[in-house]
Design a protein around this motif. Structure first.
Motif, PDB file in Angstrom:
ATOM      1  N   GLU A  62       0.819  -1.215   0.000  1.00 27.75           N
ATOM      2  CA  GLU A  62       0.000   0.000   0.000  1.00 27.75           C
ATOM      3  C   GLU A  62       0.851   1.262   0.000  1.00 27.75           C
ATOM      4  O   GLU A  62       0.422   2.300  -0.502  1.00 27.75           O
ATOM      5  CB  GLU A  62      -0.934  -0.004   1.203  1.00 27.75           C
ATOM      6  CG  GLU A  62      -2.043  -1.020   1.088  1.00 27.75           C
ATOM      7  CD  GLU A  62      -2.899  -1.104   2.338  1.00 27.75           C
ATOM      8  OE1 GLU A  62      -2.742  -0.248   3.240  1.00 27.75           O
ATOM      9  OE2 GLU A  62      -3.721  -2.024   2.410  1.00 27.75           O
ATOM     10  N   GLN A  65       4.209   3.424  -4.752  1.00 30.35           N
ATOM     11  CA  GLN A  65       3.529   4.154  -5.819  1.00 30.35           C
ATOM     12  C   GLN A  65       2.894   3.128  -6.756  1.00 30.35           C
ATOM     13  O   GLN A  65       3.351   1.990  -6.856  1.00 30.35           O
ATOM     14  CB  GLN A  65       4.518   5.006  -6.606  1.00 30.35           C
ATOM     15  CG  GLN A  65       5.185   6.076  -5.794  1.00 30.35           C
ATOM     16  CD  GLN A  65       6.285   6.772  -6.584  1.00 30.35           C
ATOM     17  OE1 GLN A  65       6.542   6.440  -7.737  1.00 30.35           O
ATOM     18  NE2 GLN A  65       6.939   7.720  -5.944  1.00 30.35           N
ATOM     19  N   LYS A  66       1.864   3.542  -7.459  1.00 27.54           N
ATOM     20  CA  LYS A  66       1.101   2.603  -8.290  1.00 27.54           C
ATOM     21  C   LYS A  66       1.965   1.849  -9.308  1.00 27.54           C
ATOM     22  O   LYS A  66       1.856   0.623  -9.405  1.00 27.54           O
ATOM     23  CB  LYS A  66      -0.044   3.330  -8.994  1.00 27.54           C
ATOM     24  CG  LYS A  66      -0.939   2.379  -9.746  1.00 27.54           C
ATOM     25  CD  LYS A  66      -2.101   3.074 -10.380  1.00 27.54           C
ATOM     26  CE  LYS A  66      -2.937   2.067 -11.155  1.00 27.54           C
ATOM     27  NZ  LYS A  66      -4.073   2.679 -11.793  1.00 27.54           N
ATOM     28  N   ARG A  69       4.140  -0.716  -7.458  1.00 24.89           N
ATOM     29  CA  ARG A  69       3.318  -1.805  -6.926  1.00 24.89           C
ATOM     30  C   ARG A  69       2.901  -2.743  -8.054  1.00 24.89           C
ATOM     31  O   ARG A  69       2.931  -3.955  -7.914  1.00 24.89           O
ATOM     32  CB  ARG A  69       2.100  -1.234  -6.206  1.00 24.89           C
ATOM     33  CG  ARG A  69       1.202  -2.292  -5.611  1.00 24.89           C
ATOM     34  CD  ARG A  69       0.055  -1.729  -4.782  1.00 24.89           C
ATOM     35  NE  ARG A  69      -0.678  -0.678  -5.450  1.00 24.89           N
ATOM     36  CZ  ARG A  69      -0.775   0.584  -5.008  1.00 24.89           C
ATOM     37  NH1 ARG A  69      -0.195   0.938  -3.887  1.00 24.89           N
ATOM     38  NH2 ARG A  69      -1.460   1.469  -5.681  1.00 24.89           N
ATOM     39  N   GLN A  70       2.537  -2.154  -9.193  1.00 20.50           N
ATOM     40  CA  GLN A  70       2.096  -2.964 -10.326  1.00 20.50           C
ATOM     41  C   GLN A  70       3.226  -3.879 -10.805  1.00 20.50           C
ATOM     42  O   GLN A  70       3.006  -5.076 -11.014  1.00 20.50           O
ATOM     43  CB  GLN A  70       1.641  -2.051 -11.465  1.00 20.50           C
ATOM     44  CG  GLN A  70       1.114  -2.792 -12.665  1.00 20.50           C
ATOM     45  CD  GLN A  70       0.666  -1.847 -13.772  1.00 20.50           C
ATOM     46  OE1 GLN A  70       0.980  -0.662 -13.755  1.00 20.50           O
ATOM     47  NE2 GLN A  70      -0.052  -2.379 -14.723  1.00 20.50           N
TER      48      GLN A  70
END
Length: 117
Positions: A62, A65-66, A69-70
């Motif tokens: 969480e 950063q997106k 994380r992806q």
């Protein structure tokens, strides 16, 4: 006779290729586990649902950063290769490898901070 021998050789090569690249023997499937095994191995804790490690990893994901994380999830949850992640996320190979390296380093630091390592 020549065509018969070539057909046999081709079929043997195809069988060998299928044997080497079978899902259980595919080296790309083992690499993600090996990369993270030093971070996530803790003796004696088998129950993932009630595990403190689960909460630490969820909080860690969480906090990312997106895009980071992806990339991390694609590699270590879906076992995608670096090439597949490159294509999926429109990134260069070096960027994907750098993200994975730095994310593993952050995970190690967070686990050490919480005295899990």
């Amino acid at each position: 006779m020549k065509a018969y021998i070539l057909k046999i050789a081709r079929n043997q090569a195809l069988k060998k290729y299928e044997h080497i690249h079978a899902a259980k023997r595919d080296i790309d499937m083992c690499l993600p586990y090996e990369e993270l095994s030093n971070y996530l191995a803790k003796a004696g804790e088998e129950d993932w649902e009630n595990n403190e490690l689960k909460d630490i990893v969820e909080a860690f994901l969480e906090s990312l950063q997106k895009p980071h994380r992806q990339v991390f999830v694609l590699r270590y949850w879906y076992f995608m290769s670096v090439k597949e992640i490159m294509k999926c996320c429109n990134m260069s190979k070096s960027k994907v490898e750098t993200i994975l390296f730095r994310t593993r380093k952050k995970l190690r630091e967070q686990l050490a901070e919480r005295k899990y390592l």
